[in-house]
Write an enzyme that holds these catalytic residues in place. Structure first.
Site, mmCIF file in Angstrom:
data_model
loop_
_atom_site.group_PDB
_atom_site.id
_atom_site.type_symbol
_atom_site.label_atom_id
_atom_site.label_comp_id
_atom_site.label_asym_id
_atom_site.label_seq_id
_atom_site.Cartn_x
_atom_site.Cartn_y
_atom_site.Cartn_z
ATOM 1 N N GLY A 65 -2.131 -2.481 0.384
ATOM 2 C CA GLY A 65 -2.468 -1.492 -0.627
ATOM 3 C C GLY A 65 -3.312 -0.333 -0.141
ATOM 4 O O GLY A 65 -3.585 0.592 -0.917
ATOM 5 N N ALA A 66 -3.712 -0.336 1.130
ATOM 6 C CA ALA A 66 -4.584 0.742 1.623
ATOM 7 C C ALA A 66 -3.874 2.089 1.591
ATOM 8 O O ALA A 66 -4.461 3.106 1.194
ATOM 9 C CB ALA A 66 -5.065 0.421 3.036
ATOM 10 N N ASP A 71 -1.389 2.906 -0.386
ATOM 11 C CA ASP A 71 -1.210 3.259 -1.793
ATOM 12 C C ASP A 71 -2.514 3.806 -2.375
ATOM 13 O O ASP A 71 -2.504 4.762 -3.163
ATOM 14 C CB ASP A 71 -0.766 2.038 -2.602
ATOM 15 C CG ASP A 71 0.507 1.423 -2.071
ATOM 16 O OD1 ASP A 71 1.370 2.172 -1.564
ATOM 17 O OD2 ASP A 71 0.641 0.186 -2.156
#
Length: 309
Positions: free
Chosen positions: A242-243, A245
């Site tokens: 998720g980094a 995103d």
């Protein structure tokens, strides 16, 4: 409003001891949640199964501040799942369970959004596999462009979802020219371009390319060339899920807050500010496990930036 369209699913994230923890995820949801956590106005366009995992995703989106009015529910298929594997540096790989999942069955006729000028549509390549959701993307892009709204595309390549890498590359190039802003990572650029040059992506409607390089920072390119770049923040990464995103959500939220339009030129100072904040948000997201659970709010971001000025 920032509208993110595509998959929302449950990431089963490894915990110490070999167990897996079910965490809300899916790139479009991550982007919408990151933007909302940072004070932006965002909504998710997707379809979930009428099951416990779908309920969990709706609750998580609402808790993050994401508008869930455009999430459909169905009994036809289950909510999608993904099992995440982490290496020693926190880098992840995915095994997807979508055969098909509920989001894949969302079609053009399910779209209930009437965009306005100033809105933004964000999408990724995961939902561009052949099927109703791919056609829904094409219709959504058509509507948003007709309304004078912006379009953002994070390549977010996940090759295990495709029977042939060439099909994934072709899908990316079918949709890429219709975006105003494109985000690509350093491991994706060689896959989608012939020369490995960011300039190859500045085609069609594309005016801006965000090139992320993990711990080595990020660059912002326009048709005039490199506009700005920032180094990465040095952190002890636990989970990089998720980094990217979170980085994208931070850029879109700050553009929304400042009234920047993707169709307009941005000066180097404004872009430097956007990149700096987004890189910090991406770094912060790697410090905790899971995607949504790791997203920082404005207070945590402000403290982090104060420590690193």
């Amino acid at each position: 409003m920032i509208y993110a369209i595509g998959e929302a699913l449950i990431d089963f994230v490894p915990e110490p001891g070999g167990l897996y923890s079910p965490q809300p995820g899916g790139a479009p949801l991550n982007v919408a949640a990151a933007a909302a956590r940072l004070g932006g106005h965002s909504a998710l366009i997707t379809q979930l199964g009428r099951d416990a995992f779908g309920d969990q995703l709706v609750r998580a989106a609402q808790a993050a501040g994401v508008n869930t009015d455009h999430i459909r529910r169905t009994d036809t298929a289950k909510t999608g799942l993904a099992f995440v594997t982490l290496d020693e540096g926190g880098e992840r790989s995915f095994a997807f369970y979508r055969d098909p999942s509920a989001d894949m069955l969302y079609g053009p006729g399910d779209l209930d959004v009437q965009p306005q000028a100033g809105d933004l549509l964000h999408f990724c390549s995961v939902s561009l596999v052949p099927g109703p959701m791919r056609e829904a993307h094409a219709e959504a892009i058509r509507r948003f462009r007709a309304a004078g709204a912006g379009v953002s595309f994070d390549l977010n390549i996940r090759l295990p979802l495709w029977p042939d890498p060439a099909e994934c590359r072709a899908a990316v190039w079918d949709f890429l020219p219709h975006a105003d802003l494109v985000k690509v990572s350093d491991d994706e650029l060689p896959f989608v371009t012939r020369s490995g040059a960011v300039a190859e992506l500045l085609v069609g409607q594309v005016q801006h390319v965000l090139y992320t390089k993990g711990p080595h920072g990020a660059e912002w390119h326009t048709r005039a060339g490199l506009l700005a770049e920032v180094p990465g923040f040095r952190v002890e990464a636990v989970d990089t899920t998720g980094a990217g995103d979170a980085f994208t959500g931070a850029v879109l939220a700050e553009m929304q807050r400042r009234g920047h339009r993707l169709s307009a030129d941005l000066d180097a100072e404004a872009v430097q500010h956007l990149l700096w904040r987004a890189a910090a948000v991406g770094a912060l997201t790697t410090l905790r496990r899971g995607a949504l659970a790791a997203l920082p709010d404005q207070t945590r971001l402000a403290h982090f930036l104060e420590e690193h000025l």
